[in-house]
Write a protein that holds these residues in place. Structure first.
Motif, PDB file in Angstrom:
ATOM      1  N   LYS A 102      35.214  38.457  35.989  1.00  0.00           N
ATOM      2  CA  LYS A 102      36.048  39.599  35.632  1.00  0.00           C
ATOM      3  C   LYS A 102      35.464  40.892  36.173  1.00  0.00           C
ATOM      4  N   THR A 103      34.170  41.039  36.091  1.00  0.00           N
ATOM      5  CA  THR A 103      33.513  42.256  36.566  1.00  0.00           C
ATOM      6  C   THR A 103      33.726  42.427  38.066  1.00  0.00           C
ATOM      7  N   PHE A 104      33.601  41.347  38.799  1.00  0.00           N
ATOM      8  CA  PHE A 104      33.814  41.403  40.241  1.00  0.00           C
ATOM      9  C   PHE A 104      35.258  41.789  40.562  1.00  0.00           C
ATOM     10  N   THR A 105      36.211  41.242  39.850  1.00  0.00           N
ATOM     11  CA  THR A 105      37.623  41.545  40.072  1.00  0.00           C
ATOM     12  C   THR A 105      37.921  42.998  39.754  1.00  0.00           C
ATOM     13  N   VAL A 106      37.379  43.509  38.652  1.00  0.00           N
ATOM     14  CA  VAL A 106      37.576  44.913  38.274  1.00  0.00           C
ATOM     15  C   VAL A 106      36.948  45.833  39.311  1.00  0.00           C
ATOM     16  N   ALA A 107      35.759  45.499  39.777  1.00  0.00           N
ATOM     17  CA  ALA A 107      35.091  46.317  40.800  1.00  0.00           C
ATOM     18  C   ALA A 107      35.882  46.303  42.100  1.00  0.00           C
TER      19      ALA A 107
END
Length: 92
Positions: A2-7
Motif C-alpha cells: 500500500k505504501t508503494f502504491t500511495v507513493a
C-alpha cells in the motif's frame, strides 16, 4: 505494498501537476521588448464624406502584396509574425 502504491500515485500526481502548470505557462502569449504595441482606434464618426472615396481607396490598395498590407495595418507586425514562427519552431 500500500505504501508503494500511495507513493507512486503521489509522484504521478505531482508530475501531472507540474506538467499542466508548465503547459499553462507556455500557452500564454508574452510581450517581449521590441514588439509593436497596439494602437487605440480613433473614436467618432468620420465616415460622412468618405463614402464616395471608398471605391478609389479600394483600387489603390488592390495591388498591394500581403506583406505590404500587413505593414499598413500593423507596422512591425511582420517582425512579430517571424518571431512567433521562430519561437513556435524552436520552443522556449
Amino acid at each position: 505494498m500500500k505504501t508503494f502504491t500511495v507513493a507512486l500515485l503521489f509522484t504521478l500526481s505531482l508530475f501531472t501537476l507540474f506538467t499542466a502548470a508548465r503547459a499553462d505557462a507556455l500557452g500564454h502569449p508574452r510581450i517581449e521588448k521590441g514588439m509593436s504595441q497596439p494602437h487605440p482606434l480613433a473614436e467618432g464618426d468620420d465616415d460622412k464624406d468618405d463614402d464616395k472615396d471608398d471605391e478609389g481607396d479600394e483600387e489603390d490598395y488592390r495591388g498591394l502584396s500581403q506583406r505590404a498590407a500587413l505593414e499598413l495595418v500593423d507596422p512591425g507586425g511582420l517582425d512579430d509574425v517571424l518571431r512567433l514562427r521562430i519561437a513556435a519552431r524552436h520552443g522556449p
